[in-house]
Write an enzyme that holds these catalytic residues in place. Structure first.
Site, PDB file in Angstrom:
ATOM      1  N   ASP A  35      -6.880  46.623  34.789  1.00 11.02           N
ATOM      2  CA  ASP A  35      -6.536  45.206  34.705  1.00 11.02           C
ATOM      3  C   ASP A  35      -7.777  44.333  34.574  1.00 11.02           C
ATOM      4  OD1 ASP A  35      -3.873  44.564  34.466  1.00 11.02           O
ATOM      5  OD2 ASP A  35      -3.442  44.728  36.606  1.00 11.02           O
ATOM      6  N   LYS A  79       5.907  48.249  30.519  1.00 10.07           N
ATOM      7  CA  LYS A  79       4.628  48.964  30.481  1.00 10.07           C
ATOM      8  C   LYS A  79       4.844  50.471  30.415  1.00 10.07           C
ATOM      9  CE  LYS A  79       2.263  45.260  32.958  1.00 10.07           C
ATOM     10  NZ  LYS A  79       1.773  44.757  34.250  1.00 10.07           N
ATOM     11  N   GLN A 113       1.142  45.617  40.360  1.00 14.12           N
ATOM     12  CA  GLN A 113       1.907  44.556  39.704  1.00 14.12           C
ATOM     13  C   GLN A 113       1.903  43.310  40.583  1.00 14.12           C
ATOM     14  OE1 GLN A 113       3.328  44.583  36.553  1.00 14.12           O
ATOM     15  NE2 GLN A 113       3.528  42.409  37.027  1.00 14.12           N
TER      16      GLN A 113
END
Length: 363
Positions: A190, A123, A167
């Site tokens: 997200d 990422k 994460q």
């Protein structure tokens, strides 16, 4: 190439004028220049069951039966993601030159799981490639919950950070729900905030962010010229991260959606009725060729590492779908790797760009 042929498919959607709610107006962005997908509110239609019986009698499907062909067409997620990332990079560059502002993404990584470290590394590399500023806070598994919450608070209060993600999975001893609830709606790139999920589910509502993997799956279908409206879709798996939001998103596109889970009776029979199959379980080779209707389009979200001494990394990835069998039944399929994974990262970058554009009023 078959992938190139698929990506030339054109999808035309007519967007009517509407009265926007305040929340929906916040969700508008310049992403329509990058993605094929329009705003979800623009897809809302009045349901009319009057002619349902006549429509059922017609039994017409646009997805052709390819059972007599050897191989399905490849939906090349890597190539499509590269196209999208190139367009994101252009917009980031335009923002920098126009208003001297840069989108910013922050990632919190807790523990030393190798797979999580690889995901975060990828990422960050992707951010660098498109010009997005990134920050990573790495905490050891032995850290306290307060240390996690403090790191998130710092990201939340930083005006140069426009997207924050944790994460997952977190080490089991932590309260994942409590930690995720610390993320402010306007930085939830997200797309897991209850308000984002709720607005995804409701007609007339627009989430600020659509979860990255479902958003990537829909973009793969659209760019491959796959018709969604009126088609039967099966989503295998009902996780909050992929299965649930994917089923909601397909419904917003007017597919008839069935969700299969571990308690479903005769899942292979139900799956064989679907024109579109999205597998998101994380169980290698769960979906066999006899689960698929000839000519179905298959999106394989699953990634499962298995030992492979011949590989440089020592392992290889398998999907939820038995590729060798499915490729001889489906009309089109995503590979693993190189299918949904690159699209997920591309959608994360896009969500971060959209967040920054909202903050700065940049169009």
């Amino acid at each position: 190439m078959l992938a190139a042929v698929l990506r030339r498919g054109e999808v035309t959607l007519h967007i009517g004028a509407r009265s926007w709610r305040v929340f929906s107006s916040l969700a508008r962005s310049g992403s329509c220049r990058i993605l094929k997908s329009p705003t979800l509110v623009s897809l809302d239609l009045h349901e009319d069951w009057t002619h349902k019986v006549d429509e059922d009698r017609q039994k017409s499907f646009d997805i052709q039966n390819k059972s007599n062909q050897l191989d399905a067409a490849l939906i090349d997620g890597k190539a499509i993601a590269e196209e999208i990332r190139s367009e994101i990079a252009n917009e980031v560059s335009w923002m920098k030159s126009s208003i001297r502002k840069t989108p910013g993404l922050a990632v919190l990584l807790v523990g030393d799981r190798r797979d999580c470290q690889i995901y975060v590394h990828n990422k960050i590399l992707a951010c660098d490639e498109v010009g997005i500023r990134s920050e990573v806070s790495e905490l050891p598994e032995c850290c306290s919950e307060d240390e996690i919450l403090n790191a998130l608070t710092n990201f939340n209060e930083n005006p140069e950070i426009h997207g924050v993600l944790v994460q997952l999975p977190l080490p089991e001893r932590f309260d994942e729900e409590k930690i995720l609830s610390m993320l402010p709606l306007e930085k939830d790139v997200d797309g897991f905030h209850p308000s984002n999920m709720g607005n995804l589910a409701m007609e007339g509502r627009e989430p600020l962010f659509i979860p990255c993997t479902p958003k990537g799956c829909l973009e793969l279908l659209l760019r491959s010229g796959v018709e969604i409206m009126g088609k039967r879709a099966v989503v295998i798996g009902r996780s909050n991260i992929v299965g649930l939001p994917t089923s909601l998103l397909l419904q917003r596109y007017h597919a008839t959606v069935t969700v299969l889970h571990a308690f479903t009776k005769n899942p292979e029979r139900i799956s064989r009725e679907a024109d579109i199959v999205v597998a998101a379980v994380g169980m290698p080779n769960l979906v066999r060729g006899n689960w698929l209707k000839p000519g179905a389009v298959v999106i394989d979200v699953g990634t499962y590492p298995v030992e492979d001494p011949s590989s440089d990394s020592g392992y290889r990835l398998l999907g939820d779908v038995c590729y060798g069998e499915a490729v001889k039944v489906a009309s089109a399929i995503t590979p693993v790797p190189g299918g949904v994974g690159p699209m997920t990262v591309a959608m994360l970058l896009l969500n971060t760009l959209e967040s920054a554009k909202r903050v700065y009023g940049f169009c």
